[in-house]
Motif scaffolding. Structure first.
Motif, short mmCIF file in Angstrom:
data_model
loop_
_atom_site.label_atom_id
_atom_site.label_comp_id
_atom_site.label_asym_id
_atom_site.label_seq_id
_atom_site.Cartn_x
_atom_site.Cartn_y
_atom_site.Cartn_z
N UNK A 194 38.00 41.27 39.89
CA UNK A 194 39.28 40.88 40.49
C UNK A 194 39.07 39.79 41.53
N UNK A 195 38.07 40.00 42.40
CA UNK A 195 37.84 39.03 43.48
C UNK A 195 37.41 37.68 42.93
N UNK A 196 36.53 37.67 41.95
CA UNK A 196 36.05 36.41 41.39
C UNK A 196 37.15 35.70 40.61
N UNK A 197 38.00 36.45 39.95
CA UNK A 197 39.12 35.82 39.24
C UNK A 197 40.06 35.14 40.22
N UNK A 198 40.32 35.80 41.35
CA UNK A 198 41.18 35.22 42.38
C UNK A 198 40.52 34.01 43.05
N UNK A 199 39.21 34.09 43.22
CA UNK A 199 38.49 33.02 43.93
C UNK A 199 38.39 31.74 43.11
N UNK A 200 38.28 31.88 41.80
CA UNK A 200 38.20 30.70 40.95
C UNK A 200 37.06 29.79 41.34
N UNK A 201 37.34 28.49 41.40
CA UNK A 201 36.28 27.52 41.68
C UNK A 201 36.00 27.33 43.16
N UNK A 202 36.58 28.20 44.02
CA UNK A 202 36.21 28.12 45.43
C UNK A 202 34.82 28.71 45.67
N UNK A 203 34.29 29.50 44.73
CA UNK A 203 32.96 30.09 44.90
C UNK A 203 31.91 29.01 44.65
#
Length: 264
Positions: A194-203
């Protein structure tokens, strides 16, 4: 496969000084390492012999994937003095450039009970917008790390991945992003997918350790094949920092994650 970067503050300490740890990591099959603060002004980081570390990196061909910003600054605590961070930032960038490091890890400091959380998050956007402008053209990316407050960093302002993403989107620079640490996220009870999906390319960077315990992968309860699969499915294909406290000799502690990362 994922490129793994052992943290030389914690791993390969058996080899001796930091430059020797770089060589030991190379001998163990790694192509990258990461470290904490280069000048050691913040404990528990210790001062590095920068020319010696640079020589070891050049000799082995290893890449330094990340270093910490110095000093740790309490942006939200009165008297609200941001100058130590901004004054030291250029030096940190110069060291990163000397070492061929493309990322500097930054944080939020302690939260302040006398101010609304939203106000403090927006203040972080302002601080890191100015910081990004200060180092424009350097080629260095600042990565903001949310950390857990349940075990390791009580009182820290930024303990939620989504709030780090909010700050990164507010800064809106291709040289500013989020450091997603799977250990901190797991300890906070977050769902990585969930967190990675929300973060997208900001990671822009990832670190790992097992939970509970912050030991090497295989010492806790994280399902590592599944975790690496989630990370891959999110689109992240950059390096992964190994920031854990080994429970055995360093070269032994990395074997499981090396094998899994080679297949991820």
């Amino acid at each position: 496969m994922y490129q793994l970067a052992p943290n030389i503050e914690l791993l390969f300490t058996e080899a001796g000084d930091y430059q020797d740890r770089v060589r030991a990591a190379a001998a163990a099959g790694f192509t990258a390492v990461e470290m904490w603060g280069p000048t050691g002004v913040d404990a528990p980081a210790k001062p590095k012999d920068i020319p010696a570390v640079r020589a070891a990196l050049q000799e082995t061909g290893l890449v330094l994937t990340a270093q910490l910003s110095e000093p740790r600054t309490q942006f939200m605590i009165p008297p609200f003095d941001e100058s130590p961070f901004f004054n030291k930032l250029d030096e940190g960038v110069a060291i990163a450039q000397e070492l061929g490091c493309s990322r500097i890890v930054v944080g939020s400091g302690t939260g302040f009970g006398g101010s609304k959380r939203q106000v403090q998050l927006d203040k972080l956007i302002d601080i890191y917008t100015r910081a990004s402008a200060q180092i424009a053209g350097s080629g260095i990316t600042l990565v903001l790390e949310p950390v857990n407050v349940r075990v390791d960093h009580p009182g820290s302002l930024l303990d939620r991945t989504a709030e780090a993403v909010y700050v990164a989107r507010g800064v809106d620079s291709r040289f500013f992003g989020v450091l997603y640490d799977l250990y901190h996220s797991t300890v906070e009870g977050e769902d990585p997918a969930t967190e990675l999906a929300n973060a997208g390319d900001t990671v822009r960077y990832v670190q790992i350790a097992d939970a509970p315990g912050r030991g090497e992968p295989g010492t806790g309860s994280i399902d590592w094949p599944a975790a690496l699969g989630v990370l891959r499915a999110s689109g992240y294909d950059g390096p992964i920092g190994l920031e854990y406290y080994p429970t055995t000799e360093s070269a032994e502690s990395v074997r499981l994650i090396q094998a899994l990362a080679a297949e991820a």
